[in-house]
Design a protein around this motif. Structure first.
Motif, PDB file in Angstrom:
ATOM      1  N   SER A   1     -13.785  21.351 -26.135  1.00  0.00           N
ATOM      2  CA  SER A   1     -12.399  22.051 -26.785  1.00  0.00           C
ATOM      3  C   SER A   1     -11.309  21.450 -26.283  1.00  0.00           C
ATOM      4  O   SER A   1     -10.549  21.300 -27.303  1.00  0.00           O
ATOM      5  CB  SER A   1     -12.574  23.502 -26.437  1.00  0.00           C
ATOM      6  OG  SER A   1     -12.587  23.831 -25.236  1.00  0.00           O
ATOM      7  N   PRO A   2     -10.736  21.130 -25.086  1.00  0.00           N
ATOM      8  CA  PRO A   2      -9.429  20.351 -25.006  1.00  0.00           C
ATOM      9  C   PRO A   2      -9.436  19.112 -25.735  1.00  0.00           C
ATOM     10  O   PRO A   2      -7.910  19.045 -26.292  1.00  0.00           O
ATOM     11  CB  PRO A   2      -9.581  20.189 -23.532  1.00  0.00           C
ATOM     12  CG  PRO A   2     -10.705  20.920 -22.760  1.00  0.00           C
ATOM     13  CD  PRO A   2     -11.601  21.138 -23.796  1.00  0.00           C
ATOM     14  N   HIS A   3     -10.434  18.550 -25.958  1.00  0.00           N
ATOM     15  CA  HIS A   3     -10.139  17.262 -26.872  1.00  0.00           C
ATOM     16  C   HIS A   3     -10.179  17.564 -28.147  1.00  0.00           C
ATOM     17  O   HIS A   3      -9.213  17.013 -28.684  1.00  0.00           O
ATOM     18  CB  HIS A   3     -11.335  16.329 -26.598  1.00  0.00           C
ATOM     19  CG  HIS A   3     -11.771  15.926 -25.117  1.00  0.00           C
ATOM     20  ND1 HIS A   3     -10.907  14.850 -24.745  1.00  0.00           N
ATOM     21  CD2 HIS A   3     -12.577  16.222 -24.314  1.00  0.00           C
ATOM     22  CE1 HIS A   3     -11.274  14.846 -23.187  1.00  0.00           C
ATOM     23  NE2 HIS A   3     -12.348  15.697 -23.225  1.00  0.00           N
ATOM     24  N   ALA A   4     -10.656  18.477 -28.771  1.00  0.00           N
ATOM     25  CA  ALA A   4     -10.529  19.174 -29.881  1.00  0.00           C
ATOM     26  C   ALA A   4      -9.106  19.539 -30.495  1.00  0.00           C
ATOM     27  O   ALA A   4      -8.637  19.384 -31.395  1.00  0.00           O
ATOM     28  CB  ALA A   4     -11.458  20.003 -30.229  1.00  0.00           C
ATOM     29  N   ALA A   5      -8.489  20.315 -29.122  1.00  0.00           N
ATOM     30  CA  ALA A   5      -7.081  20.584 -29.446  1.00  0.00           C
ATOM     31  C   ALA A   5      -6.107  19.646 -29.664  1.00  0.00           C
ATOM     32  O   ALA A   5      -5.081  19.962 -30.228  1.00  0.00           O
ATOM     33  CB  ALA A   5      -6.996  21.571 -28.181  1.00  0.00           C
ATOM     34  N   ARG A   6      -6.539  18.249 -29.293  1.00  0.00           N
ATOM     35  CA  ARG A   6      -5.530  17.093 -29.429  1.00  0.00           C
ATOM     36  C   ARG A   6      -6.187  16.239 -30.568  1.00  0.00           C
ATOM     37  O   ARG A   6      -5.713  15.297 -30.777  1.00  0.00           O
ATOM     38  CB  ARG A   6      -5.577  16.315 -28.156  1.00  0.00           C
ATOM     39  CG  ARG A   6      -4.877  17.133 -27.063  1.00  0.00           C
ATOM     40  CD  ARG A   6      -4.751  16.446 -25.906  1.00  0.00           C
ATOM     41  NE  ARG A   6      -5.684  15.514 -25.199  1.00  0.00           N
ATOM     42  CZ  ARG A   6      -6.664  16.046 -24.526  1.00  0.00           C
ATOM     43  NH1 ARG A   6      -6.718  17.365 -23.859  1.00  0.00           N
ATOM     44  NH2 ARG A   6      -7.704  15.602 -23.971  1.00  0.00           N
ATOM     45  N   ALA A   7      -7.012  16.899 -31.477  1.00  0.00           N
ATOM     46  CA  ALA A   7      -7.626  16.264 -32.732  1.00  0.00           C
ATOM     47  C   ALA A   7      -8.294  14.866 -32.204  1.00  0.00           C
ATOM     48  O   ALA A   7      -8.236  13.911 -32.980  1.00  0.00           O
ATOM     49  CB  ALA A   7      -6.583  16.123 -33.838  1.00  0.00           C
ATOM     50  N   ARG A   8      -9.028  14.800 -31.179  1.00  0.00           N
ATOM     51  CA  ARG A   8      -9.629  13.774 -30.663  1.00  0.00           C
ATOM     52  C   ARG A   8     -11.358  13.907 -30.660  1.00  0.00           C
ATOM     53  O   ARG A   8     -11.896  12.947 -30.473  1.00  0.00           O
ATOM     54  CB  ARG A   8      -9.668  13.396 -29.108  1.00  0.00           C
ATOM     55  CG  ARG A   8      -7.986  13.332 -28.860  1.00  0.00           C
ATOM     56  CD  ARG A   8      -7.255  12.019 -29.443  1.00  0.00           C
ATOM     57  NE  ARG A   8      -6.085  11.831 -28.910  1.00  0.00           N
ATOM     58  CZ  ARG A   8      -5.104  11.245 -29.403  1.00  0.00           C
ATOM     59  NH1 ARG A   8      -5.533  10.945 -30.900  1.00  0.00           N
ATOM     60  NH2 ARG A   8      -4.130  10.761 -29.196  1.00  0.00           N
ATOM     61  N   VAL A   9     -11.717  15.131 -31.299  1.00  0.00           N
ATOM     62  CA  VAL A   9     -13.052  15.027 -31.470  1.00  0.00           C
ATOM     63  C   VAL A   9     -13.553  14.725 -33.164  1.00  0.00           C
ATOM     64  O   VAL A   9     -12.984  15.217 -33.756  1.00  0.00           O
ATOM     65  CB  VAL A   9     -13.625  16.642 -31.297  1.00  0.00           C
ATOM     66  CG1 VAL A   9     -15.107  16.707 -31.772  1.00  0.00           C
ATOM     67  CG2 VAL A   9     -13.408  16.843 -29.876  1.00  0.00           C
ATOM     68  N   ILE A  10     -14.352  13.692 -33.088  1.00  0.00           N
ATOM     69  CA  ILE A  10     -14.889  13.365 -34.433  1.00  0.00           C
ATOM     70  C   ILE A  10     -16.218  13.592 -34.539  1.00  0.00           C
ATOM     71  O   ILE A  10     -17.195  13.224 -33.602  1.00  0.00           O
ATOM     72  CB  ILE A  10     -14.533  11.741 -34.603  1.00  0.00           C
ATOM     73  CG1 ILE A  10     -13.109  11.336 -34.041  1.00  0.00           C
ATOM     74  CG2 ILE A  10     -15.227  11.238 -35.849  1.00  0.00           C
ATOM     75  CD1 ILE A  10     -12.195  11.753 -35.193  1.00  0.00           C
ATOM     76  N   LEU A  11     -16.446  14.168 -35.687  1.00  0.00           N
ATOM     77  CA  LEU A  11     -17.920  14.691 -35.988  1.00  0.00           C
ATOM     78  C   LEU A  11     -18.804  13.383 -36.683  1.00  0.00           C
ATOM     79  O   LEU A  11     -17.951  12.780 -37.605  1.00  0.00           O
ATOM     80  CB  LEU A  11     -17.947  15.735 -36.853  1.00  0.00           C
ATOM     81  CG  LEU A  11     -17.747  17.196 -36.272  1.00  0.00           C
ATOM     82  CD1 LEU A  11     -17.807  18.319 -37.312  1.00  0.00           C
ATOM     83  CD2 LEU A  11     -18.499  17.573 -35.022  1.00  0.00           C
ATOM     84  N   VAL A  12     -19.664  13.119 -36.169  1.00  0.00           N
ATOM     85  CA  VAL A  12     -20.605  11.976 -36.721  1.00  0.00           C
ATOM     86  C   VAL A  12     -21.770  12.635 -37.336  1.00  0.00           C
ATOM     87  O   VAL A  12     -22.663  13.193 -37.176  1.00  0.00           O
ATOM     88  CB  VAL A  12     -21.123  10.941 -35.745  1.00  0.00           C
ATOM     89  CG1 VAL A  12     -21.861   9.906 -36.187  1.00  0.00           C
ATOM     90  CG2 VAL A  12     -20.049  10.272 -34.932  1.00  0.00           C
ATOM     91  N   GLY A  13     -21.764  12.094 -38.792  1.00  0.00           N
ATOM     92  CA  GLY A  13     -23.057  12.537 -39.549  1.00  0.00           C
ATOM     93  C   GLY A  13     -24.585  12.173 -39.282  1.00  0.00           C
ATOM     94  O   GLY A  13     -24.382  10.790 -38.643  1.00  0.00           O
TER      95      GLY A  13
END
Length: 96
Positions: free
Chosen positions: A21-33
């Protein structure tokens, strides 16, 4: 097998949402299909293969989480993901 591929394969692991979640808060999480392999995506990113990465984005195979997904995962900090860190991003796939 290339050294880069082997190194990335060894870095694939399971991560809980509370760690991501801290990475997601910085828009660093990428979902891979599901169609894509995390290591293949990691290699494309490390090799700066912009054309391939852009095609995956356009086809919807790489994307940022939606607001609804983030809300759901924030409510369930124990949600597990298969993950691969490729700075500055964290590539994730949901382990259903």
């Amino acid at each position: 097998m290339s050294t880069a591929r082997k190194d990335l394969e060894e870095m694939v692991d399971v991560a809980l949402w509370e760690w991501l979640s801290p990475h997601a808060a910085r828009a660093r999480v990428i979902l891979v299909g599901a169609k894509l392999d995390l290591v293949d995506v990691g290699i494309a990113l490390t090799e700066d293969n912009t054309q391939l990465v852009q095609s995956w984005i356009e086809d919807g195979w790489l994307r940022h989480p939606t607001a609804e997904e983030l809300s759901s995962w924030n409510a369930n900090q124990e949600q597990e993901f298969t993950s691969l860190v490729v700075p500055p991003f964290v590539l994730v796939r949901i382990d259903a």
